[in-house]
Design a protein around this motif. Sequence first.
Motif, PDB file in Angstrom:
ATOM      1  N   ASP A  48      29.642  -4.986  21.763  1.00 48.96           N
ATOM      2  CA  ASP A  48      29.045  -3.676  22.012  1.00 48.96           C
ATOM      3  C   ASP A  48      27.564  -3.818  22.357  1.00 48.96           C
ATOM      4  O   ASP A  48      27.060  -3.160  23.265  1.00 48.96           O
ATOM      5  N   SER A  49      26.888  -4.688  21.624  1.00 48.68           N
ATOM      6  CA  SER A  49      25.479  -4.941  21.891  1.00 48.68           C
ATOM      7  C   SER A  49      25.278  -5.529  23.287  1.00 48.68           C
ATOM      8  O   SER A  49      24.366  -5.125  24.018  1.00 48.68           O
ATOM      9  N   LYS A  50      26.151  -6.458  23.653  1.00 47.21           N
ATOM     10  CA  LYS A  50      26.079  -7.075  24.974  1.00 47.21           C
ATOM     11  C   LYS A  50      26.298  -6.029  26.074  1.00 47.21           C
ATOM     12  O   LYS A  50      25.594  -6.020  27.089  1.00 47.21           O
ATOM     13  N   ILE A  51      27.245  -5.126  25.854  1.00 53.19           N
ATOM     14  CA  ILE A  51      27.525  -4.066  26.831  1.00 53.19           C
ATOM     15  C   ILE A  51      26.302  -3.168  26.998  1.00 53.19           C
ATOM     16  O   ILE A  51      25.913  -2.839  28.122  1.00 53.19           O
ATOM     17  N   GLN A  52      25.675  -2.800  25.881  1.00 49.93           N
ATOM     18  CA  GLN A  52      24.478  -1.959  25.959  1.00 49.93           C
ATOM     19  C   GLN A  52      23.348  -2.676  26.690  1.00 49.93           C
ATOM     20  O   GLN A  52      22.615  -2.059  27.472  1.00 49.93           O
ATOM     21  N   GLU A  53      23.235  -3.970  26.457  1.00 45.81           N
ATOM     22  CA  GLU A  53      22.206  -4.764  27.133  1.00 45.81           C
ATOM     23  C   GLU A  53      22.443  -4.788  28.650  1.00 45.81           C
ATOM     24  O   GLU A  53      21.510  -4.624  29.438  1.00 45.81           O
ATOM     25  N   ILE A  54      23.687  -4.973  29.050  1.00 44.82           N
ATOM     26  CA  ILE A  54      24.020  -4.981  30.476  1.00 44.82           C
ATOM     27  C   ILE A  54      23.742  -3.618  31.097  1.00 44.82           C
ATOM     28  O   ILE A  54      23.208  -3.519  32.212  1.00 44.82           O
ATOM     29  N   CYS A  55      24.084  -2.564  30.375  1.00 46.11           N
ATOM     30  CA  CYS A  55      23.868  -1.203  30.896  1.00 46.11           C
ATOM     31  C   CYS A  55      22.391  -0.856  31.035  1.00 46.11           C
ATOM     32  O   CYS A  55      22.023  -0.018  31.859  1.00 46.11           O
ATOM     33  N   SER A  56      21.546  -1.466  30.217  1.00 47.89           N
ATOM     34  CA  SER A  56      20.123  -1.134  30.262  1.00 47.89           C
ATOM     35  C   SER A  56      19.350  -1.989  31.267  1.00 47.89           C
ATOM     36  O   SER A  56      18.151  -1.766  31.471  1.00 47.89           O
ATOM     37  N   ALA A  57      20.012  -2.949  31.882  1.00 47.10           N
ATOM     38  CA  ALA A  57      19.339  -3.818  32.858  1.00 47.10           C
ATOM     39  C   ALA A  57      19.192  -3.097  34.196  1.00 47.10           C
ATOM     40  O   ALA A  57      19.942  -2.176  34.510  1.00 47.10           O
ATOM     41  N   TYR A  58      18.210  -3.557  34.941  1.00 47.26           N
ATOM     42  CA  TYR A  58      18.056  -3.029  36.296  1.00 47.26           C
ATOM     43  C   TYR A  58      17.956  -4.204  37.240  1.00 47.26           C
ATOM     44  O   TYR A  58      17.148  -5.090  37.019  1.00 47.26           O
ATOM     45  N   PRO A  59      18.755  -4.285  38.212  1.00 48.43           N
ATOM     46  CA  PRO A  59      19.905  -3.438  38.537  1.00 48.43           C
ATOM     47  C   PRO A  59      21.088  -3.790  37.634  1.00 48.43           C
ATOM     48  O   PRO A  59      21.164  -4.880  37.084  1.00 48.43           O
ATOM     49  N   ILE A  60      21.982  -2.853  37.502  1.00 44.37           N
ATOM     50  CA  ILE A  60      23.172  -3.086  36.669  1.00 44.37           C
ATOM     51  C   ILE A  60      24.106  -4.041  37.396  1.00 44.37           C
ATOM     52  O   ILE A  60      24.438  -3.838  38.554  1.00 44.37           O
ATOM     53  N   ASN A  61      24.518  -5.073  36.677  1.00 44.00           N
ATOM     54  CA  ASN A  61      25.492  -6.027  37.219  1.00 44.00           C
ATOM     55  C   ASN A  61      26.884  -5.518  36.814  1.00 44.00           C
ATOM     56  O   ASN A  61      27.318  -5.728  35.687  1.00 44.00           O
ATOM     57  N   TYR A  62      27.550  -4.859  37.725  1.00 44.54           N
ATOM     58  CA  TYR A  62      28.832  -4.215  37.404  1.00 44.54           C
ATOM     59  C   TYR A  62      29.934  -5.225  37.114  1.00 44.54           C
ATOM     60  O   TYR A  62      30.826  -4.948  36.315  1.00 44.54           O
ATOM     61  N   ASP A  63      29.868  -6.385  37.735  1.00 44.67           N
ATOM     62  CA  ASP A  63      30.865  -7.410  37.438  1.00 44.67           C
ATOM     63  C   ASP A  63      30.757  -7.861  35.980  1.00 44.67           C
ATOM     64  O   ASP A  63      31.758  -7.984  35.282  1.00 44.67           O
ATOM     65  N   LYS A  64      29.529  -8.093  35.534  1.00 46.79           N
ATOM     66  CA  LYS A  64      29.311  -8.477  34.139  1.00 46.79           C
ATOM     67  C   LYS A  64      29.733  -7.365  33.194  1.00 46.79           C
ATOM     68  O   LYS A  64      30.308  -7.605  32.140  1.00 46.79           O
ATOM     69  N   LEU A  65      29.420  -6.134  33.582  1.00 50.43           N
ATOM     70  CA  LEU A  65      29.781  -4.983  32.750  1.00 50.43           C
ATOM     71  C   LEU A  65      31.294  -4.870  32.607  1.00 50.43           C
ATOM     72  O   LEU A  65      31.808  -4.696  31.493  1.00 50.43           O
ATOM     73  N   LEU A  66      31.998  -5.006  33.709  1.00 55.70           N
ATOM     74  CA  LEU A  66      33.463  -4.935  33.649  1.00 55.70           C
ATOM     75  C   LEU A  66      34.038  -6.078  32.817  1.00 55.70           C
ATOM     76  O   LEU A  66      34.970  -5.868  32.026  1.00 55.70           O
ATOM     77  N   ASP A  67      33.495  -7.275  32.971  1.00 56.92           N
ATOM     78  CA  ASP A  67      33.967  -8.411  32.161  1.00 56.92           C
ATOM     79  C   ASP A  67      33.719  -8.165  30.680  1.00 56.92           C
ATOM     80  O   ASP A  67      34.583  -8.454  29.837  1.00 56.92           O
ATOM     81  N   ALA A  68      32.547  -7.626  30.355  1.00 57.47           N
ATOM     82  CA  ALA A  68      32.221  -7.340  28.958  1.00 57.47           C
ATOM     83  C   ALA A  68      33.134  -6.257  28.386  1.00 57.47           C
ATOM     84  O   ALA A  68      33.580  -6.339  27.237  1.00 57.47           O
ATOM     85  N   LEU A  69      33.422  -5.237  29.189  1.00 54.37           N
ATOM     86  CA  LEU A  69      34.340  -4.179  28.742  1.00 54.37           C
ATOM     87  C   LEU A  69      35.756  -4.718  28.563  1.00 54.37           C
ATOM     88  O   LEU A  69      36.455  -4.359  27.591  1.00 54.37           O
ATOM     89  N   ASP A  70      36.174  -5.589  29.462  1.00 52.47           N
ATOM     90  CA  ASP A  70      37.492  -6.212  29.330  1.00 52.47           C
ATOM     91  C   ASP A  70      37.569  -7.036  28.045  1.00 52.47           C
ATOM     92  O   ASP A  70      38.566  -6.980  27.315  1.00 52.47           O
ATOM     93  N   GLU A  71      36.518  -7.787  27.774  1.00 55.39           N
ATOM     94  CA  GLU A  71      36.479  -8.611  26.560  1.00 55.39           C
ATOM     95  C   GLU A  71      36.530  -7.735  25.310  1.00 55.39           C
ATOM     96  O   GLU A  71      37.217  -8.047  24.349  1.00 55.39           O
ATOM     97  N   ARG A  72      35.819  -6.607  25.342  1.00 50.25           N
ATOM     98  CA  ARG A  72      35.837  -5.704  24.194  1.00 50.25           C
ATOM     99  C   ARG A  72      37.225  -5.115  23.988  1.00 50.25           C
ATOM    100  O   ARG A  72      37.714  -5.019  22.862  1.00 50.25           O
ATOM    101  N   ASP A  73      37.862  -4.721  25.077  1.00 47.40           N
ATOM    102  CA  ASP A  73      39.225  -4.184  24.975  1.00 47.40           C
ATOM    103  C   ASP A  73      40.191  -5.229  24.432  1.00 47.40           C
ATOM    104  O   ASP A  73      41.066  -4.918  23.622  1.00 47.40           O
ATOM    105  N   LEU A  74      40.035  -6.460  24.868  1.00 46.85           N
ATOM    106  CA  LEU A  74      40.885  -7.539  24.375  1.00 46.85           C
ATOM    107  C   LEU A  74      40.676  -7.749  22.876  1.00 46.85           C
ATOM    108  O   LEU A  74      41.640  -7.889  22.117  1.00 46.85           O
ATOM    109  N   LEU A  75      39.416  -7.741  22.439  1.00 46.33           N
ATOM    110  CA  LEU A  75      39.132  -7.897  21.010  1.00 46.33           C
ATOM    111  C   LEU A  75      39.706  -6.732  20.201  1.00 46.33           C
ATOM    112  O   LEU A  75      40.254  -6.935  19.114  1.00 46.33           O
ATOM    113  N   SER A  76      39.586  -5.520  20.749  1.00 52.28           N
ATOM    114  CA  SER A  76      40.139  -4.343  20.055  1.00 52.28           C
ATOM    115  C   SER A  76      41.655  -4.452  19.913  1.00 52.28           C
ATOM    116  O   SER A  76      42.212  -4.154  18.851  1.00 52.28           O
ATOM    117  N   ARG A  77      42.293  -4.878  20.977  1.00 45.50           N
ATOM    118  CA  ARG A  77      43.748  -5.039  20.935  1.00 45.50           C
ATOM    119  C   ARG A  77      44.147  -6.136  19.944  1.00 45.50           C
ATOM    120  O   ARG A  77      45.087  -5.986  19.174  1.00 45.50           O
TER     121      ARG A  77
END
Length: 92
Positions: A48-77
């Motif tokens: 979650d912290s990593k996702i917030q860090e990616i979201c606060s960066a400029y410019p937003i790296n959407y590939d990294k954001l999607l990978d981080a979200l995928d990883e979070r979903d995998l951990l949740s599952r």
Amino acid sequence: MKLTVYAKILKMGKEAIQEALAPVRAHEMKKKAELETAKIDSRLIEQDSKIQEICSAYPINYDKLLDALDERDLLSRRKAQFDKIIKEMFPI
């Protein structure tokens, strides 16, 4: 606790010894599974912290954001699966 006479232990056989150890081993395995869920909880918070860090960066790296979200979903599952395993295998 009273110790069992050694000669009696030798006569018990492996099956009786395994039967006596079963509750202790079940408890041990339940605690190991609970430790794994705690580790996953920790990783979820880090993710979650990593996702917030990616979201606060400029410019937003959407590939990294999607990978981080995928990883979070995998951990949740994975955590949900561990919770289900604990509930089904260790009902008490």
